[in-house]
Design a protein around this motif. Structure first.
Motif, PDB file in Angstrom:
ATOM      1  N   LEU A 276      29.495   7.200  80.254  1.00  0.00           N
ATOM      2  CA  LEU A 276      30.378   6.629  79.758  1.00  0.00           C
ATOM      3  C   LEU A 276      31.781   6.126  79.978  1.00  0.00           C
ATOM      4  N   LEU A 277      32.463   5.622  79.160  1.00  0.00           N
ATOM      5  CA  LEU A 277      33.616   5.341  79.490  1.00  0.00           C
ATOM      6  C   LEU A 277      34.328   5.948  77.938  1.00  0.00           C
ATOM      7  N   CYS A 278      35.194   6.811  79.053  1.00  0.00           N
ATOM      8  CA  CYS A 278      36.332   7.805  78.223  1.00  0.00           C
ATOM      9  C   CYS A 278      37.794   7.362  78.496  1.00  0.00           C
ATOM     10  N   ASP A 279      38.533   8.264  77.659  1.00  0.00           N
ATOM     11  CA  ASP A 279      39.735   8.434  77.870  1.00  0.00           C
ATOM     12  C   ASP A 279      40.195  10.054  76.973  1.00  0.00           C
ATOM     13  N   ALA A 280      40.145  10.970  78.585  1.00  0.00           N
ATOM     14  CA  ALA A 280      40.124  12.170  78.830  1.00  0.00           C
ATOM     15  C   ALA A 280      41.316  13.140  78.075  1.00  0.00           C
ATOM     16  N   ARG A 281      42.426  12.536  77.688  1.00  0.00           N
ATOM     17  CA  ARG A 281      43.761  12.818  76.787  1.00  0.00           C
ATOM     18  C   ARG A 281      43.927  12.658  75.592  1.00  0.00           C
ATOM     19  N   GLU A 282      42.323  11.786  74.780  1.00  0.00           N
ATOM     20  CA  GLU A 282      42.249  12.087  73.278  1.00  0.00           C
ATOM     21  C   GLU A 282      41.135  12.861  72.811  1.00  0.00           C
ATOM     22  N   LYS A 283      40.735  14.206  71.940  1.00  0.00           N
ATOM     23  CA  LYS A 283      39.809  14.778  71.674  1.00  0.00           C
ATOM     24  C   LYS A 283      38.945  14.404  71.141  1.00  0.00           C
ATOM     25  N   GLU A 284      39.026  13.036  70.229  1.00  0.00           N
ATOM     26  CA  GLU A 284      37.600  12.160  69.978  1.00  0.00           C
ATOM     27  C   GLU A 284      37.100  11.411  71.276  1.00  0.00           C
ATOM     28  N   SER A 285      37.442  10.785  71.994  1.00  0.00           N
ATOM     29  CA  SER A 285      36.870  10.588  73.145  1.00  0.00           C
ATOM     30  C   SER A 285      35.956  12.060  74.093  1.00  0.00           C
ATOM     31  N   SER A 286      37.083  12.416  74.486  1.00  0.00           N
ATOM     32  CA  SER A 286      35.847  14.296  75.421  1.00  0.00           C
ATOM     33  C   SER A 286      34.924  14.912  73.974  1.00  0.00           C
ATOM     34  N   LYS A 287      35.471  14.316  73.415  1.00  0.00           N
ATOM     35  CA  LYS A 287      34.082  15.481  72.744  1.00  0.00           C
ATOM     36  C   LYS A 287      33.660  14.791  72.292  1.00  0.00           C
ATOM     37  N   GLU A 288      32.763  13.285  72.574  1.00  0.00           N
ATOM     38  CA  GLU A 288      31.685  12.488  73.051  1.00  0.00           C
ATOM     39  C   GLU A 288      31.278  12.633  73.996  1.00  0.00           C
ATOM     40  N   VAL A 289      32.000  13.253  75.243  1.00  0.00           N
ATOM     41  CA  VAL A 289      31.863  13.186  76.507  1.00  0.00           C
ATOM     42  C   VAL A 289      30.293  13.983  75.923  1.00  0.00           C
ATOM     43  N   LEU A 290      31.133  15.773  75.575  1.00  0.00           N
ATOM     44  CA  LEU A 290      30.414  16.565  75.868  1.00  0.00           C
ATOM     45  C   LEU A 290      29.053  16.788  74.882  1.00  0.00           C
ATOM     46  N   ILE A 291      28.990  15.547  73.416  1.00  0.00           N
ATOM     47  CA  ILE A 291      27.857  15.507  72.902  1.00  0.00           C
ATOM     48  C   ILE A 291      26.460  14.755  74.075  1.00  0.00           C
ATOM     49  N   THR A 292      27.411  13.779  74.389  1.00  0.00           N
ATOM     50  CA  THR A 292      26.286  13.333  75.240  1.00  0.00           C
ATOM     51  C   THR A 292      25.988  14.097  76.539  1.00  0.00           C
ATOM     52  N   LEU A 293      26.433  14.943  77.071  1.00  0.00           N
ATOM     53  CA  LEU A 293      26.087  16.157  77.822  1.00  0.00           C
ATOM     54  C   LEU A 293      24.853  16.824  77.253  1.00  0.00           C
ATOM     55  N   VAL A 294      25.308  17.664  76.266  1.00  0.00           N
ATOM     56  CA  VAL A 294      24.407  18.424  75.480  1.00  0.00           C
ATOM     57  C   VAL A 294      23.303  17.728  75.105  1.00  0.00           C
ATOM     58  N   GLN A 295      23.775  16.540  74.311  1.00  0.00           N
ATOM     59  CA  GLN A 295      21.745  15.870  74.573  1.00  0.00           C
ATOM     60  C   GLN A 295      21.411  15.338  75.704  1.00  0.00           C
ATOM     61  N   HIS A 296      21.552  14.750  76.433  1.00  0.00           N
ATOM     62  CA  HIS A 296      20.858  14.719  77.694  1.00  0.00           C
ATOM     63  C   HIS A 296      20.539  16.112  78.849  1.00  0.00           C
ATOM     64  N   ALA A 297      20.970  17.451  78.497  1.00  0.00           N
ATOM     65  CA  ALA A 297      20.674  18.296  79.148  1.00  0.00           C
ATOM     66  C   ALA A 297      19.658  18.844  78.174  1.00  0.00           C
ATOM     67  N   MET A 298      19.400  18.820  76.695  1.00  0.00           N
ATOM     68  CA  MET A 298      18.336  19.337  75.981  1.00  0.00           C
ATOM     69  C   MET A 298      17.164  17.766  76.037  1.00  0.00           C
ATOM     70  N   ARG A 299      17.386  17.257  76.227  1.00  0.00           N
ATOM     71  CA  ARG A 299      16.391  16.157  77.069  1.00  0.00           C
ATOM     72  C   ARG A 299      15.658  16.381  77.801  1.00  0.00           C
ATOM     73  N   MET A 300      16.612  16.360  79.140  1.00  0.00           N
ATOM     74  CA  MET A 300      15.597  17.191  80.135  1.00  0.00           C
ATOM     75  C   MET A 300      15.344  18.162  80.093  1.00  0.00           C
ATOM     76  N   ARG A 301      15.413  19.308  79.201  1.00  0.00           N
ATOM     77  CA  ARG A 301      15.174  20.519  79.516  1.00  0.00           C
ATOM     78  C   ARG A 301      13.508  20.580  78.116  1.00  0.00           C
ATOM     79  N   ALA A 302      13.326  19.907  77.517  1.00  0.00           N
ATOM     80  CA  ALA A 302      12.178  19.198  76.760  1.00  0.00           C
ATOM     81  C   ALA A 302      11.196  18.229  77.631  1.00  0.00           C
ATOM     82  N   ALA A 303      12.276  17.974  78.278  1.00  0.00           N
ATOM     83  CA  ALA A 303      11.045  17.239  79.788  1.00  0.00           C
ATOM     84  C   ALA A 303      10.386  17.436  81.045  1.00  0.00           C
ATOM     85  N   ARG A 304      10.660  18.687  80.572  1.00  0.00           N
ATOM     86  CA  ARG A 304       9.865  20.091  81.104  1.00  0.00           C
ATOM     87  C   ARG A 304       9.000  20.384  81.141  1.00  0.00           C
TER      88      ARG A 304
END
Length: 196
Positions: free
Chosen positions: A168-196
């Motif tokens: 995904l594209l982001c602007d690391a200076r912006e809180k909301e953009s950086s939060k979206e990055v972290l949310i995407t990571l957590v969702q991805h990690a949870m999907r990977m755990r569920a698939a194991r």
């Protein structure tokens, strides 16, 4: 320890679940900036001024205005109610500091690989590292002012990463953009755990 006293009456409250996330990537990609943008506390930074000792060692092509570098890690925190505490660890980008990554990565839920399209190859070591360890990761392209813009799909193709890895594209200076990055990571990690 799962609980701690919460009052003089001896009642116990559950301690929040700790979640560890790494922010990695090349030198000058914006890791310190991202951690600082979302941390609820003043982040711990281990930045030092670049000196002549880095000449011939640190490649400044594309980041000529950079004056400092992380020499150990950045650390920030985000609390979600009483249930979760997210700890952010920004890794150093230069090869000479990679020896610390194993210790910092221990116990991490996942990682954000921050990419700079002006120096895209600099994120390959982080991608390789997390692929080898089996650590869930996403790629966040930090869109710098004045840098040529690319679509997320173009970056994914250039990096030759799996179709299941979010980019995904982001602007690391912006809180909301950086939060979206972290949310995407957590969702991805949870999907990977569920698939194991």
């Amino acid at each position: 320890m799962a609980s701690a006293p919460s009052s003089a009456t001896g009642a116990r409250r559950k301690m929040p679940t700790a979640i560890k996330i790494l922010v990695a990537g090349g030198f000058g990609a914006g890791k310190t900036t991202l951690v600082g943008a979302v941390s609820e506390t003043e982040p711990l930074r281990t930045e030092e001024v670049l000196t002549d000792r880095g000449v011939g060692v640190d490649d400044l092509d594309g980041v000529e205005t950079k004056r400092t570098t992380t020499v150990a890690m950045d650390f920030g925190r985000i609390t979600f109610g009483d249930e979760f505490v997210l700890y952010l660890f920004g890794t150093p980008g230069q090869e000479r500091f990679w020896f610390m990554w194993d210790e910092v990565a221990l116990g991490a839920l996942g990682a954000v690989v921050l990419a700079d399209t002006r120096r895209l190859a600099d994120c390959f070591p982080a991608i390789d590292y997390f692929e080898r360890r089996g650590t869930p990761f996403i790629v966040a392209v930090n869109c710098f002012d004045g840098a040529q813009k690319y679509e997320a799909g173009e970056v994914k193709q250039a990096l030759q990463i799996g179709k299941d890895i979010p980019v995904l594209l982001c602007d690391a200076r912006e809180k909301e953009s950086s939060k979206e990055v972290l949310i995407t990571l957590v969702q991805h990690a949870m999907r990977m755990r569920a698939a194991r």
